[in-house]
Design a protein around this motif. Sequence first.
Motif, PDB file in Angstrom:
ATOM      1  N   VAL A  14      57.120  15.775  78.858  1.00  7.31           N
ATOM      2  CA  VAL A  14      57.704  16.263  77.613  1.00  7.31           C
ATOM      3  C   VAL A  14      57.045  17.592  77.282  1.00  7.31           C
ATOM      4  CG1 VAL A  14      57.850  15.829  75.126  1.00  7.31           C
ATOM      5  CG2 VAL A  14      58.331  13.992  76.740  1.00  7.31           C
ATOM      6  N   ALA A  15      57.861  18.596  76.962  1.00 15.09           N
ATOM      7  CA  ALA A  15      57.338  19.944  76.761  1.00 15.09           C
ATOM      8  C   ALA A  15      58.001  20.615  75.570  1.00 15.09           C
ATOM      9  CB  ALA A  15      57.570  20.786  78.024  1.00 15.09           C
ATOM     10  N   GLY A  44      61.969  20.472  74.418  1.00 14.32           N
ATOM     11  CA  GLY A  44      62.521  20.398  73.069  1.00 14.32           C
ATOM     12  C   GLY A  44      63.226  21.651  72.596  1.00 14.32           C
ATOM     13  N   GLY A  45      63.609  22.524  73.523  1.00  9.81           N
ATOM     14  CA  GLY A  45      64.259  23.771  73.139  1.00  9.81           C
ATOM     15  C   GLY A  45      63.243  24.879  72.927  1.00  9.81           C
ATOM     16  N   SER A  46      62.349  25.051  73.891  1.00 12.29           N
ATOM     17  CA  SER A  46      61.246  26.004  73.759  1.00 12.29           C
ATOM     18  C   SER A  46      61.741  27.437  73.549  1.00 12.29           C
ATOM     19  CB  SER A  46      60.358  25.951  75.005  1.00 12.29           C
ATOM     20  OG  SER A  46      59.660  24.728  75.081  1.00 12.29           O
ATOM     21  N   LYS A  47      60.958  28.192  72.759  1.00 12.38           N
ATOM     22  CA  LYS A  47      61.284  29.592  72.470  1.00 12.38           C
ATOM     23  C   LYS A  47      60.371  30.554  73.229  1.00 12.38           C
ATOM     24  CE  LYS A  47      64.115  27.935  69.401  1.00 12.38           C
ATOM     25  NZ  LYS A  47      65.568  27.815  69.735  1.00 12.38           N
ATOM     26  N   ASP A  48      59.358  30.027  73.904  1.00 12.01           N
ATOM     27  CA  ASP A  48      58.447  30.891  74.655  1.00 12.01           C
ATOM     28  C   ASP A  48      58.864  30.909  76.131  1.00 12.01           C
ATOM     29  OD1 ASP A  48      57.710  28.394  75.499  1.00 12.01           O
ATOM     30  OD2 ASP A  48      55.593  28.566  74.961  1.00 12.01           O
ATOM     31  N   GLU A  67      66.804  20.738  74.897  1.00 16.09           N
ATOM     32  CA  GLU A  67      67.569  20.675  73.656  1.00 16.09           C
ATOM     33  C   GLU A  67      66.633  20.217  72.543  1.00 16.09           C
ATOM     34  OE1 GLU A  67      70.613  17.778  74.499  1.00 16.09           O
ATOM     35  OE2 GLU A  67      69.312  16.086  73.968  1.00 16.09           O
ATOM     36  N   PRO A  68      66.942  20.510  71.296  1.00 16.71           N
ATOM     37  CA  PRO A  68      66.070  20.070  70.200  1.00 16.71           C
ATOM     38  C   PRO A  68      65.953  18.550  70.151  1.00 16.71           C
ATOM     39  CG  PRO A  68      67.609  21.751  69.449  1.00 16.71           C
ATOM     40  CD  PRO A  68      68.058  21.349  70.828  1.00 16.71           C
ATOM     41  N   ASP A  69      64.779  18.071  69.765  1.00 16.69           N
ATOM     42  CA  ASP A  69      64.571  16.640  69.583  1.00 16.69           C
ATOM     43  C   ASP A  69      63.870  16.416  68.248  1.00 16.69           C
ATOM     44  OD1 ASP A  69      61.655  16.956  70.047  1.00 16.69           O
ATOM     45  OD2 ASP A  69      62.241  17.259  72.129  1.00 16.69           O
ATOM     46  N   ASP A  74      61.202  10.762  70.665  1.00 16.39           N
ATOM     47  CA  ASP A  74      62.631  10.963  70.902  1.00 16.39           C
ATOM     48  C   ASP A  74      62.827  11.554  72.294  1.00 16.39           C
ATOM     49  OD1 ASP A  74      65.378  11.326  70.625  1.00 16.39           O
ATOM     50  OD2 ASP A  74      65.175  13.128  69.388  1.00 16.39           O
ATOM     51  N   ALA A  75      62.007  12.546  72.631  1.00 14.37           N
ATOM     52  CA  ALA A  75      62.087  13.168  73.951  1.00 14.37           C
ATOM     53  C   ALA A  75      61.750  12.173  75.060  1.00 14.37           C
ATOM     54  CB  ALA A  75      61.141  14.371  74.021  1.00 14.37           C
TER      55      ALA A  75
END
Length: 251
Positions: A14-15, A44-48, A67-69, A74-75
């Motif tokens: 999970v990241a 989880g939809g990383s921005k970096d 995708e967002p969690d 949840d992930a």
Amino acid sequence: MEKKELPKISIVTVAYNCEAVLAQTMESVAAQDYPNIEYLIIDGGSKDNTLKIVEQYGEQVDFLLSEPDKNNYDAMNKGMKHATGDYVWFLHAGDLALEPTTLSQAFAAGQNEDFVYGRVKVLDEAGTEIPWHKKHPSPEELSWKSFRNGMVICHQAMFPHKDIWTDYRFEDYGLVADLDWSIRTLQQAKSFRDTETVLCSFLKGGLSARNRRASLIERFHILRQHFGLFPTLWEHVQIFGQAIKRGKISH
């Protein structure tokens, strides 16, 4: 031993925005000499640059979901939903499989047990090992009731068989759902095996550690649900006493 004779291990990482630590985790998975691994990344939809790092190890990744969690649990549910292995191993960003032979050693003597487990090396931010303060249970001692004193086995040291996988109740328990999950998973298990090995290392200081008071309250509710109010109160009295002996709480 042929690959088809070995159980498939689904490793789930999970990241989320973890560019600083993800590569070392993926390298430790890629280094495994075990021939039957399925590697899943649940992001989880990383921005970096997390996803760019995943791309660098594309050959090792069998499944990627970004995708967002709602939270880590949840992930982790998503990871189990998409896993096709016989056992699942949660090895999150920053965790390291200890040796290239870790899985080979863990499953060399396997007999398709419901629950396989081992030990972990816990490190602080300086890289110093922190002793695991709970008694490690033998297969003869281990049951879901072993968790009345909390996580006697670290989450990263568990290999539950697919026949006993159960979802994390992440909407009820956002901080220590792994405790509730461990109890409910062990309630399904009929056979156990201790690998008698250290499986991975991880850094102390997750979400529950950063929200200590709230996590302790949530933990109490989980234990009360499974063991009843008065047994849980008694266990907490004992835990408090043990903490005093270890010097964690002053008189």
